[in-house]
Design a protein around this motif. Structure first.
Motif, short mmCIF file in Angstrom:
data_model
loop_
_atom_site.label_atom_id
_atom_site.label_comp_id
_atom_site.label_asym_id
_atom_site.label_seq_id
_atom_site.Cartn_x
_atom_site.Cartn_y
_atom_site.Cartn_z
N LEU A 11 15.61 -82.71 46.55
CA LEU A 11 15.83 -82.09 45.24
C LEU A 11 16.54 -83.05 44.29
O LEU A 11 16.23 -83.08 43.09
N PHE A 64 8.68 -78.63 42.73
CA PHE A 64 9.20 -77.29 42.47
C PHE A 64 8.63 -76.26 43.45
O PHE A 64 9.36 -75.40 43.95
N LEU A 100 13.45 -72.31 40.56
CA LEU A 100 12.47 -73.28 41.05
C LEU A 100 11.06 -72.70 40.98
O LEU A 100 10.10 -73.41 40.62
N LEU A 155 9.86 -72.70 37.39
CA LEU A 155 9.47 -74.07 37.01
C LEU A 155 8.10 -74.41 37.57
O LEU A 155 7.30 -75.08 36.91
N THR A 156 7.85 -73.95 38.79
CA THR A 156 6.53 -74.16 39.40
C THR A 156 5.43 -73.59 38.51
O THR A 156 4.42 -74.26 38.23
#
Length: 333
Positions: free
Chosen positions: A184, A219, A240, A243-244
């Motif tokens: 990350l 992500f 996350l 964001l994906t």
């Protein structure tokens, strides 16, 4: 700037036929098999689909291992030139990631074999990540070489914790946390670096355009890895996942343009794993946060990833049968 000046083309039929990057197909098939198994567990999907994809992933992996071994024996200079290249060398990570994904597809009686394969992949991926960072900071790099493939060597560490819930070894928790933290942490500067290159430099060569989907992987895989290690879908995990969805929506908008501008080639397999990983992340999210929209997104992404990967498989088989030259990214990069 002429792309040919910064993306030299290694000679040799072995490179153009079977580059190391083709292990990305194993990643895509493995990821799709895992996604279908999640769908069978949480959504009542047919279990045989995931099992069939798992067998296919293992079959393709075995074939590619044999082909790469032949390349090492008969085309060692060409093979090494591919690995030393600042762009194509990053694709070696697809082999180690395959070793991290395939153990999750083995039946439970083969747990010891799954652990052995996973340990091999984990050590190999960690060593490759260390070597890649050493290479990047040890010599001046060209910004034009910062393609999405650069995400694979270090952010690929996020694939290590995915099998953690299935391995049954709680003592490995700190090792999982290490892989999650490093993956990350490096995802942020590498994504920013690649994004900067895409914005301010000449566009990617057509053969590398499909690798844009790799930008989704940090992500999507990061979400699944975080949930595997932490055991919960908290606010950070949800961030996350969101964001994906955003990055996926951005890069998917480029797919029709890419498809019109170039014929099919093996580099298109680069889209398979990011799509499968996104589907798996969506299924995990829908299980933790059940709602009609989350289930719709999960099943929609699973269907889309399945259609794309099956199309890639059929088109590849058609090209092989016809003897077409399906030059992959490693051939022109």
């Amino acid at each position: 700037m002429d792309n040919s000046s910064v993306f030299p083309r290694p000679s040799g039929a072995a490179v153009t036929a079977w580059p190391i990057s083709l292990f990305g197909a194993v990643m895509g098939l493995s990821g799709l098999a895992l996604a279908w198994r999640l769908a069978a567990r949480h959504e009542g999907a047919p279990g045989w689909i995931g099992d069939a994809l798992a067998m296919l992933a293992w079959l393709v992996f075995g074939m590619l291992v044999v082909l790469q071994a032949r390349r090492v024996l008969h085309e060692s200079d060409v093979w090494m030139a591919e690995l030393r290249h600042p762009v194509t060398g990053s694709f070696l990570g697809t082999f180690w990631i395959s070793l991290l994904l395939l153990p999750m597809l083995l039946p439970s009686p083969w747990l010891l074999m799954a652990r052995a394969l996973w340990v091999t992949g984990a050590f190999g991926m960690t060593a490759f990540a260390w070597f890649s960072v050493q290479r990047w900071i040890g010599a001046r790099q060209e910004l034009v070489h910062a393609t999405p493939a650069w995400i694979i060597p270090v952010v690929g560490l996020l694939d290590i914790p995915l099998a953690y819930p299935l391995l049954g070894v709680p003592a490995w928790h700190e090792s999982m946390l290490f892989a999650l933290a490093v993956g990350l942490f490096f995802a942020v500067p590498l994504f920013a670096l690649v994004f900067s290159r895409l914005v301010f430099q000449e566009s990617l060569p057509p053969v590398l355009q499909p690798t844009l989907l790799i930008l989704v992987a940090p992500f999507a895989v990061g979400f699944s890895a975080y949930v595997a290690v932490m055991g919960q879908v908290d606010a950070f995990a949800r961030a996350l996942f969101y964001l994906t969805l955003f990055v996926l929506a951005v890069v998917l908008g480029r797919l029709p343009v890419m498809a019109r501008k170039q014929p099919f080639q093996l580099s298109w397999w680069a889209v398979s794993f990011p799509l499968a990983a996104s589907a798996a992340a969506a299924l995990r999210f829908a299980d933790a946060m059940p709602s009609p929209p989350s289930r719709f997104i999960a099943m929609g992404l699973l269907a889309f990833a399945t259609v794309v990967i099956v199309a890639l498989l059929l088109r590849t088989l058609k090209g092989v049968v016809r003897g077409e030259t399906l030059i992959a990214a490693a051939a022109k990069a």
